[in-house]
Motif scaffolding. Structure first.
Motif, PDB file in Angstrom:
ATOM      1  N   PRO A  63       0.934  -1.356   0.146  1.00 18.29           N
ATOM      2  CA  PRO A  63       0.071   0.146  -0.075  1.00 18.29           C
ATOM      3  C   PRO A  63       0.894   1.416   0.120  1.00 18.29           C
ATOM      4  O   PRO A  63       0.562   2.289  -0.719  1.00 18.29           O
ATOM      5  N   VAL A  64       1.908   1.271   0.911  1.00 20.38           N
ATOM      6  CA  VAL A  64       2.601   2.410   1.008  1.00 20.38           C
ATOM      7  C   VAL A  64       3.510   2.753  -0.526  1.00 20.38           C
ATOM      8  O   VAL A  64       3.288   3.842  -1.231  1.00 20.38           O
ATOM      9  N   GLN A  65       3.913   1.819  -1.130  1.00 17.67           N
ATOM     10  CA  GLN A  65       4.704   2.044  -2.373  1.00 17.67           C
ATOM     11  C   GLN A  65       3.702   2.255  -3.449  1.00 17.67           C
ATOM     12  O   GLN A  65       3.901   3.114  -4.436  1.00 17.67           O
ATOM     13  N   ARG A  66       2.604   1.763  -3.467  1.00 17.14           N
ATOM     14  CA  ARG A  66       1.639   1.907  -4.526  1.00 17.14           C
ATOM     15  C   ARG A  66       1.240   3.335  -4.260  1.00 17.14           C
ATOM     16  O   ARG A  66       0.995   3.876  -5.242  1.00 17.14           O
ATOM     17  N   GLY A  67       0.892   3.605  -2.942  1.00 20.45           N
ATOM     18  CA  GLY A  67       0.498   5.179  -2.975  1.00 20.45           C
ATOM     19  C   GLY A  67       1.537   6.150  -3.628  1.00 20.45           C
ATOM     20  O   GLY A  67       1.094   6.992  -4.122  1.00 20.45           O
ATOM     21  N   LEU A  68       2.595   6.006  -3.125  1.00 20.81           N
ATOM     22  CA  LEU A  68       3.832   6.742  -3.582  1.00 20.81           C
ATOM     23  C   LEU A  68       4.034   6.704  -5.177  1.00 20.81           C
ATOM     24  O   LEU A  68       4.180   7.882  -5.601  1.00 20.81           O
ATOM     25  N   TYR A  69       3.889   5.546  -5.378  1.00 19.23           N
ATOM     26  CA  TYR A  69       3.878   5.303  -7.024  1.00 19.23           C
ATOM     27  C   TYR A  69       2.684   6.341  -7.725  1.00 19.23           C
ATOM     28  O   TYR A  69       3.197   6.949  -8.823  1.00 19.23           O
ATOM     29  N   ILE A  70       1.420   6.351  -7.319  1.00 16.86           N
ATOM     30  CA  ILE A  70       0.240   6.948  -7.848  1.00 16.86           C
ATOM     31  C   ILE A  70       0.664   8.516  -7.622  1.00 16.86           C
ATOM     32  O   ILE A  70       0.374   9.247  -8.726  1.00 16.86           O
ATOM     33  N   CYS A  71       1.262   8.940  -6.569  1.00 10.41           N
ATOM     34  CA  CYS A  71       1.583  10.345  -6.212  1.00 10.41           C
ATOM     35  C   CYS A  71       2.478  10.810  -7.540  1.00 10.41           C
ATOM     36  O   CYS A  71       2.486  11.913  -7.940  1.00 10.41           O
ATOM     37  N   GLN A  72       3.777   9.755  -7.464  1.00  9.70           N
ATOM     38  CA  GLN A  72       4.887  10.012  -8.399  1.00  9.70           C
ATOM     39  C   GLN A  72       4.244  10.254  -9.994  1.00  9.70           C
ATOM     40  O   GLN A  72       4.472  11.262 -10.677  1.00  9.70           O
ATOM     41  N   LEU A  73       3.350   9.274 -10.275  1.00  9.51           N
ATOM     42  CA  LEU A  73       2.515   9.304 -11.691  1.00  9.51           C
ATOM     43  C   LEU A  73       1.751  10.610 -11.800  1.00  9.51           C
ATOM     44  O   LEU A  73       1.671  11.201 -13.014  1.00  9.51           O
ATOM     45  N   ILE A 132      -6.690   9.781  -2.923  1.00 15.80           N
ATOM     46  CA  ILE A 132      -6.074   9.679  -4.085  1.00 15.80           C
ATOM     47  C   ILE A 132      -7.346   9.149  -5.089  1.00 15.80           C
ATOM     48  O   ILE A 132      -7.445   9.657  -6.325  1.00 15.80           O
ATOM     49  N   ASP A 133      -8.010   8.244  -4.587  1.00 16.53           N
ATOM     50  CA  ASP A 133      -9.302   7.676  -5.580  1.00 16.53           C
ATOM     51  C   ASP A 133     -10.371   8.732  -5.808  1.00 16.53           C
ATOM     52  O   ASP A 133     -10.886   8.574  -6.786  1.00 16.53           O
ATOM     53  N   SER A 134     -10.817   9.269  -4.582  1.00 19.69           N
ATOM     54  CA  SER A 134     -11.877  10.200  -4.794  1.00 19.69           C
ATOM     55  C   SER A 134     -11.745  11.757  -5.129  1.00 19.69           C
ATOM     56  O   SER A 134     -12.187  12.269  -5.987  1.00 19.69           O
ATOM     57  N   ALA A 135     -10.873  12.132  -4.354  1.00 18.31           N
ATOM     58  CA  ALA A 135     -10.359  13.594  -4.105  1.00 18.31           C
ATOM     59  C   ALA A 135      -9.410  13.964  -5.190  1.00 18.31           C
ATOM     60  O   ALA A 135      -9.073  15.438  -5.588  1.00 18.31           O
ATOM     61  N   HIS A 136      -8.413  13.035  -5.645  1.00 17.51           N
ATOM     62  CA  HIS A 136      -7.332  13.086  -6.444  1.00 17.51           C
ATOM     63  C   HIS A 136      -6.446  14.473  -5.696  1.00 17.51           C
ATOM     64  O   HIS A 136      -5.909  15.231  -6.597  1.00 17.51           O
ATOM     65  N   GLN A 137      -6.216  14.269  -4.464  1.00 16.63           N
ATOM     66  CA  GLN A 137      -5.437  15.145  -3.675  1.00 16.63           C
ATOM     67  C   GLN A 137      -4.192  14.420  -3.408  1.00 16.63           C
ATOM     68  O   GLN A 137      -3.872  13.812  -2.392  1.00 16.63           O
ATOM     69  N   TYR A 138      -3.189  14.705  -4.495  1.00 17.84           N
ATOM     70  CA  TYR A 138      -1.930  13.699  -4.131  1.00 17.84           C
ATOM     71  C   TYR A 138      -1.048  14.515  -3.183  1.00 17.84           C
ATOM     72  O   TYR A 138      -0.327  13.515  -2.788  1.00 17.84           O
ATOM     73  N   GLU A 139      -1.110  15.582  -3.074  1.00 15.89           N
ATOM     74  CA  GLU A 139      -0.222  16.400  -2.024  1.00 15.89           C
ATOM     75  C   GLU A 139      -0.757  15.907  -0.594  1.00 15.89           C
ATOM     76  O   GLU A 139       0.327  15.389   0.154  1.00 15.89           O
ATOM     77  N   ARG A 140      -2.014  15.587  -0.328  1.00 11.78           N
ATOM     78  CA  ARG A 140      -2.585  15.126   0.774  1.00 11.78           C
ATOM     79  C   ARG A 140      -2.283  13.856   0.947  1.00 11.78           C
ATOM     80  O   ARG A 140      -1.711  13.302   2.080  1.00 11.78           O
ATOM     81  N   ALA A 141      -2.297  12.783  -0.106  1.00  7.74           N
ATOM     82  CA  ALA A 141      -1.875  11.662  -0.013  1.00  7.74           C
ATOM     83  C   ALA A 141      -0.565  11.395   0.300  1.00  7.74           C
ATOM     84  O   ALA A 141      -0.147  10.319   1.173  1.00  7.74           O
ATOM     85  N   ALA A 142       0.378  12.091  -0.267  1.00  7.42           N
ATOM     86  CA  ALA A 142       1.803  11.897  -0.002  1.00  7.42           C
ATOM     87  C   ALA A 142       2.109  12.381   1.606  1.00  7.42           C
ATOM     88  O   ALA A 142       2.797  11.562   2.207  1.00  7.42           O
TER      89      ALA A 142
END
Length: 175
Positions: free
Chosen positions: A71-81, A141-151
């Motif tokens: 989950p951590v790596q997946r989240g970081l990867y999505i943020c990076q994308l 990530i999935d709903s709000a597309h707030q990648y800074e918050r996700a990071a």
């Protein structure tokens, strides 16, 4: 063989939708399918070029799978994308409430080193908080597309994971 152009996106590589909330059995199935296709043994009689491509694709499949499974790596990867670098090495700033909770957990761990039931209760609390943070990451990530918050949440999850390992070690030491 798998299309190498999909290799720039692990989700496309496995034919999955880009999202934090992931069907892990679908990931497992996609990984096994690709591994069968690109396994070096299947290409042993191929040209040097075919063997090299098969090896590269098998390596990519392993890397992509390990990234998306965690989950951590997946989240970081999505943020990076999406152009967001979590700056794990340089940004360790955390909200005060989060830091206070971490300090409380550390005190509890230190005070309860020999008390299995207290350590198990602390483990349950940590797992509950971890689950809440994962839900917040999925929302960001999935709903709000707030990648800074996700990071930011992912940085916190790394702290929680590290503490959970220390807690597991303390429980194992009592066994």
């Amino acid at each position: 063989m798998v299309n190498p152009s999909a290799s720039d996106d692990y989700f496309r590589f496995f034919g999955l939708n880009e999202q934090f909330t992931l069907n892990l059995s679908a990931l497992d199935q996609a990984y096994l399918t690709i591994q069968k296709e690109v396994h070096p043994d299947r290409h042993a009689r191929g040209s040097d070029s075919e063997q090299r491509i098969a090896m590269q694709m098998a390596t990519l499949a392993n890397t992509a799978y390990q990234t998306l499974k965690n989950p951590v790596q997946r989240g970081l990867y999505i943020c990076q994308l999406h152009g967001v670098d979590a700056k794990l090495e340089t940004n360790t700033a955390m909200p005060a409430a989060f830091l206070m909770r971490q300090m409380d957990w550390r005190e509890s761990l230190d005070e309860s080193e020999e008390d299995l039931s207290a350590l198990e209760a602390l483990t349950a609390e940590v797992e509950e908080v971890k689950s809440e943070v994962i839900s917040e990451i999925a929302q960001a990530i999935d709903s709000a597309h707030q990648y800074e918050r996700a990071a930011e949440l992912l940085r916190g999850l790394l702290f929680i994971d590290k503490f959970a390992i220390e807690l597991d070690d303390a429980i194992a030491a009592l066994a």
